[in-house]
Each structure stands twice: as C-alpha cells, then as structure tokens.
Design a protein around this motif. Sequence first.
Motif, PDB file in Angstrom:
ATOM      1  N   LEU A   8       0.864  -1.178   0.000  1.00 17.49           N
ATOM      2  CA  LEU A   8       0.000   0.000   0.000  1.00 17.49           C
ATOM      3  C   LEU A   8       0.905   1.233   0.000  1.00 17.49           C
ATOM      4  O   LEU A   8       1.769   1.382   0.874  1.00 17.49           O
ATOM      5  CB  LEU A   8      -0.896   0.000   1.230  1.00 17.49           C
ATOM      6  CG  LEU A   8      -1.885   1.163   1.357  1.00 17.49           C
ATOM      7  CD1 LEU A   8      -2.881   1.162   0.202  1.00 17.49           C
ATOM      8  CD2 LEU A   8      -2.621   1.099   2.691  1.00 17.49           C
ATOM      9  N   GLU A  48      -4.461   5.678   7.346  1.00 17.22           N
ATOM     10  CA  GLU A  48      -5.000   4.532   6.617  1.00 17.22           C
ATOM     11  C   GLU A  48      -3.961   3.422   6.484  1.00 17.22           C
ATOM     12  O   GLU A  48      -4.285   2.231   6.609  1.00 17.22           O
ATOM     13  CB  GLU A  48      -5.486   4.966   5.237  1.00 17.22           C
ATOM     14  CG  GLU A  48      -6.080   3.851   4.383  1.00 17.22           C
ATOM     15  CD  GLU A  48      -7.293   3.190   5.020  1.00 17.22           C
ATOM     16  OE1 GLU A  48      -7.634   2.063   4.600  1.00 17.22           O
ATOM     17  OE2 GLU A  48      -7.907   3.779   5.932  1.00 17.22           O
ATOM     18  N   ILE A  49      -2.699   3.792   6.219  1.00 19.67           N
ATOM     19  CA  ILE A  49      -1.650   2.779   6.128  1.00 19.67           C
ATOM     20  C   ILE A  49      -1.500   2.068   7.470  1.00 19.67           C
ATOM     21  O   ILE A  49      -1.378   0.835   7.535  1.00 19.67           O
ATOM     22  CB  ILE A  49      -0.312   3.417   5.692  1.00 19.67           C
ATOM     23  CG1 ILE A  49      -0.402   3.909   4.241  1.00 19.67           C
ATOM     24  CG2 ILE A  49       0.834   2.412   5.822  1.00 19.67           C
ATOM     25  CD1 ILE A  49       0.785   4.715   3.780  1.00 19.67           C
ATOM     26  N   ARG A  57      -3.806   1.735   9.727  1.00 14.76           N
ATOM     27  CA  ARG A  57      -5.007   0.918   9.958  1.00 14.76           C
ATOM     28  C   ARG A  57      -4.911  -0.408   9.216  1.00 14.76           C
ATOM     29  O   ARG A  57      -5.334  -1.459   9.735  1.00 14.76           O
ATOM     30  CB  ARG A  57      -6.246   1.684   9.492  1.00 14.76           C
ATOM     31  CG  ARG A  57      -7.569   1.017   9.880  1.00 14.76           C
ATOM     32  CD  ARG A  57      -8.751   1.733   9.259  1.00 14.76           C
ATOM     33  NE  ARG A  57      -8.814   1.522   7.824  1.00 14.76           N
ATOM     34  CZ  ARG A  57      -9.295   0.417   7.243  1.00 14.76           C
ATOM     35  NH1 ARG A  57      -9.745  -0.585   7.994  1.00 14.76           N
ATOM     36  NH2 ARG A  57      -9.319   0.308   5.937  1.00 14.76           N
ATOM     37  N   GLN A  58      -4.332  -0.375   7.995  1.00 15.66           N
ATOM     38  CA  GLN A  58      -4.213  -1.605   7.218  1.00 15.66           C
ATOM     39  C   GLN A  58      -2.994  -2.434   7.613  1.00 15.66           C
ATOM     40  O   GLN A  58      -2.814  -3.537   7.096  1.00 15.66           O
ATOM     41  CB  GLN A  58      -4.169  -1.271   5.723  1.00 15.66           C
ATOM     42  CG  GLN A  58      -5.469  -0.672   5.204  1.00 15.66           C
ATOM     43  CD  GLN A  58      -5.642  -0.858   3.704  1.00 15.66           C
ATOM     44  OE1 GLN A  58      -5.095  -1.777   3.104  1.00 15.66           O
ATOM     45  NE2 GLN A  58      -6.439   0.011   3.095  1.00 15.66           N
ATOM     46  N   GLY A  59      -2.143  -1.897   8.475  1.00 17.37           N
ATOM     47  CA  GLY A  59      -1.050  -2.685   9.015  1.00 17.37           C
ATOM     48  C   GLY A  59       0.331  -2.332   8.514  1.00 17.37           C
ATOM     49  O   GLY A  59       1.309  -2.398   9.264  1.00 17.37           O
ATOM     50  N   SER A  60       0.450  -1.953   7.242  1.00 18.14           N
ATOM     51  CA  SER A  60       1.769  -1.607   6.712  1.00 18.14           C
ATOM     52  C   SER A  60       1.632  -0.890   5.379  1.00 18.14           C
ATOM     53  O   SER A  60       0.598  -0.980   4.711  1.00 18.14           O
ATOM     54  CB  SER A  60       2.645  -2.857   6.544  1.00 18.14           C
ATOM     55  OG  SER A  60       2.125  -3.689   5.527  1.00 18.14           O
ATOM     56  N   GLY A  61       2.711  -0.200   5.017  1.00 21.58           N
ATOM     57  CA  GLY A  61       2.733   0.505   3.739  1.00 21.58           C
ATOM     58  C   GLY A  61       3.820   1.554   3.736  1.00 21.58           C
ATOM     59  O   GLY A  61       4.588   1.695   4.694  1.00 21.58           O
ATOM     60  N   ARG A  74      -0.167  -0.949  -4.389  1.00 23.35           N
ATOM     61  CA  ARG A  74      -1.582  -0.540  -4.397  1.00 23.35           C
ATOM     62  C   ARG A  74      -1.535   0.953  -4.104  1.00 23.35           C
ATOM     63  O   ARG A  74      -1.226   1.369  -2.991  1.00 23.35           O
ATOM     64  CB  ARG A  74      -2.366  -1.292  -3.328  1.00 23.35           C
ATOM     65  CG  ARG A  74      -2.380  -2.801  -3.500  1.00 23.35           C
ATOM     66  CD  ARG A  74      -2.917  -3.511  -2.268  1.00 23.35           C
ATOM     67  NE  ARG A  74      -4.207  -2.977  -1.858  1.00 23.35           N
ATOM     68  CZ  ARG A  74      -4.487  -2.603  -0.605  1.00 23.35           C
ATOM     69  NH1 ARG A  74      -3.564  -2.686   0.355  1.00 23.35           N
ATOM     70  NH2 ARG A  74      -5.685  -2.121  -0.316  1.00 23.35           N
ATOM     71  N   VAL A 106      -6.305   2.849  -4.953  1.00 21.57           N
ATOM     72  CA  VAL A 106      -7.069   2.969  -3.714  1.00 21.57           C
ATOM     73  C   VAL A 106      -7.515   4.424  -3.591  1.00 21.57           C
ATOM     74  O   VAL A 106      -6.690   5.332  -3.544  1.00 21.57           O
ATOM     75  CB  VAL A 106      -6.212   2.570  -2.493  1.00 21.57           C
ATOM     76  CG1 VAL A 106      -7.016   2.736  -1.209  1.00 21.57           C
ATOM     77  CG2 VAL A 106      -5.704   1.139  -2.644  1.00 21.57           C
ATOM     78  N   HIS A 157      -8.616   8.036  -2.383  1.00 16.30           N
ATOM     79  CA  HIS A 157      -8.057   8.807  -1.264  1.00 16.30           C
ATOM     80  C   HIS A 157      -8.746  10.169  -1.245  1.00 16.30           C
ATOM     81  O   HIS A 157      -8.190  11.167  -1.704  1.00 16.30           O
ATOM     82  CB  HIS A 157      -6.549   8.935  -1.464  1.00 16.30           C
ATOM     83  CG  HIS A 157      -5.801   9.365  -0.239  1.00 16.30           C
ATOM     84  ND1 HIS A 157      -5.890   8.710   0.968  1.00 16.30           N
ATOM     85  CD2 HIS A 157      -4.937  10.398  -0.042  1.00 16.30           C
ATOM     86  CE1 HIS A 157      -5.111   9.302   1.853  1.00 16.30           C
ATOM     87  NE2 HIS A 157      -4.538  10.335   1.275  1.00 16.30           N
TER      88      HIS A 157
END
Length: 389
Positions: A242, A272-273, A275-279, A341, A364, A366
């Motif tokens: 991400l 958001e990164i 929240r999704q865990g990594s990026g 992504r 994605v 934004h």
Amino acid sequence: MQPERRPDQIPSIDEAAVRAVDRALAALRRGEVVAIENTDGSVGAAVSVESVAIDAVQRLKRLTGGVAGLAITRRRAIVLGLLTEGEDDSPALSGSVVALGCAGGLTADQAHALADPEQPPKGIVVPPGLTARIMDAHSRDAAAVDLVRLARLLPAAITAAVADTSRSAAEWAAEHDLLLVRARDVADYRSHVVRTLRRVADARVPLSGAENTRIFAFRPADGGPEHLAIVIGDPDPAHPVLARLHSECFTGDLLGSLRCDCGDQLRGAIAEIARQGSGVLLYLAQEGRGIGLVNKLRAYRIQDKGFDTVDANEILGFEADERVYLPAAEMLRQLGYGAVRLMTNNPEKLRQLGRCGINVVERVAHIFPSNGHNEGYLRTKAERSGHMF
C-alpha cells in the motif's frame, strides 16, 4: 506533464555534465550570466529574467556581440496570445520553448513585461516587429528555460547568440570567465540526477497512530533537497505494498492551509496505512506541483484575481503539473517494492509510475471533504485534471 522516460531510455551518467549543470543553476540564482553550447557547437549566453537588471542585458550584448532575445515556455507564449493552442503541436516540439526577438533586440523592461505574471496578459504592450519561433526541445533556448525552471525561478531567460564563430564554446566561455553547460546535458539532467539517488540515512520515528514507523532519506548527487520514504509497519516486498506518493506542501502539510487538501491527504494516508497494518508514503520534494514554493505563492496571487490553479500555473509559464515520478520509482526499487496498491485520485500518477517500471496493481481512492476554502481547487482537479472523486 511530460511523460517520464523509462529506465532503459536513460543515457549513462556523465558526472562532469551533472556538475556543470549544478554550477549553472547556482550561477543563475545569483543573477549571473552562463554560457550554453548548442548541439551544433555554437555558443550563446543566458541570464534569468527574474534577476536580470538593465546593465545585465547590456553586458550580454557586449559579451556576445549579438542581440538579446527572450526565451519563454510555449505555455507562456500561448497565454500572451503569441501562439494558439495546438499551433505546431508536433511530438518533436512537445514541451519546447519559444524564442522571442525583434530587430535591435529586446530591452530589460520589455523582457520583464513579457515574462511578468503579475501583469494582465491583455495589457502587455508587445514590442513592434516581435517574432516568435518555436524551438526544438534540445536547443540552446530550451536549455536556458529548463535551467531557470530547475533553479525554481520564473521559466524565462534572456539569451543572446555569440556572433564570433571562430572560437570553440569552451574557448569563448573561458575567455569571459563564464560557466559553460551543454544544451544536451541540461536535457538529460533530471534523468541523470534520479539515477544518483542514494539512501543516506534512516531512523525509527514513532508517529501518532503509527508508532512502528521508520523514515528513510534519499539524496540526489546534485545536492538538491532530499526525498523521504515513510515506511509504516513491515511491508512484505513479495506482495503489492500500500503506497502513497505525496508531494511536499509547506503551506498545507506544516501550516494547515485550507486552500488545498494536502494536509488532510498526508495525515489521512498515514492513518489509513497504519489501519491496514503496513505501507509506505513517499514524501517527494516537489512543492507546488513541481514549481517550488516561491512560484506557488505567485500562483496563489494569480488565483486571488479569479483564475483557477491550472490557469495560474500557465500564466506563470509552467504546465499545469510539473511533477516527475522517476524519483518515486527509484526509491521504491531501492526499498525492494516492485508492485504497489496506490492511494491516489490522480490517474496521471498511475500512468507515470507504471511507465517508470513500477507495477500498479490497484488504485485505492483517497478522498477528503472540502472545507469551504478549497471547493474551487477540488473542482478544478476533477474538471481540468481528471482527478477521480
């Protein structure tokens, strides 16, 4: 925005050429004259119109024995009504500049008037007999404009060709104690510099809401500003990461300006990164869509007169968007990420990152609500730049 060249289209790095361009940029920012060698071996001199004084134009004439002309972007020439949209719009001349001249040469006052974005274009008095020639993208005039653009000055330069052709460009420049740069090296400069990007430092930097964060700094060999990679969590290079490409915005990111949505996008992407865990968020040194902070403030003044963001950039002489994404692609490669992504509303980012060799597997969205001050800005993004809201 001009298309990025793919990595396999970039010529090998000439370190001496990069240094020559670096020095020319510094000289132009100081208001000095620089010598530019054309592809045919002829030589001329140039000085930034933004910092030029009357005596500098006279000096240019004395140095070269020629007459002073003005090199501006094709976009500025269209704004002035000297060209029409689509005129001579061939691929070979795409992104080229226009050389303005008249018998006896232009004065400093005339050059300033033609380049000054504060003056309403319809009110500018065009010198009698003014000619406008579209120049090839690798010409001396194009190099002069590209140099001042790289120096974050107004994209306009006063130029003059050297009348005496008996000496080489190097001999003439040395005699007059001028820095010499080749037009072809200026054309290749951005691509060369990107290939010199190196990771120079990194550290753990816990962020609010994203405590497992590490920041990596990438520095180009030209000594320009560093680009940053904000890596949140532990992205797995084996899977699409991400990612967000965020161009720096001093007014929005740091001061919380309401004229844009940059601050919301920056903080929202980090949240958001996390929240999704990594990026990874790439913080790119491309203020004001690539025109720099000073020129962005100039664009704001133009917008306050009723123009939108696209028109304001074009009145200054820039394209609507001057950003490049080769640095972002190079940073991703060095971090080990080949597929992303991408968090964006801008379809051009998708296309350009793909052209630079990064596989964009998903867009994605934004999106953030307007705040009452940036409604026109967001509307222009959608209607004129194709952003997907």
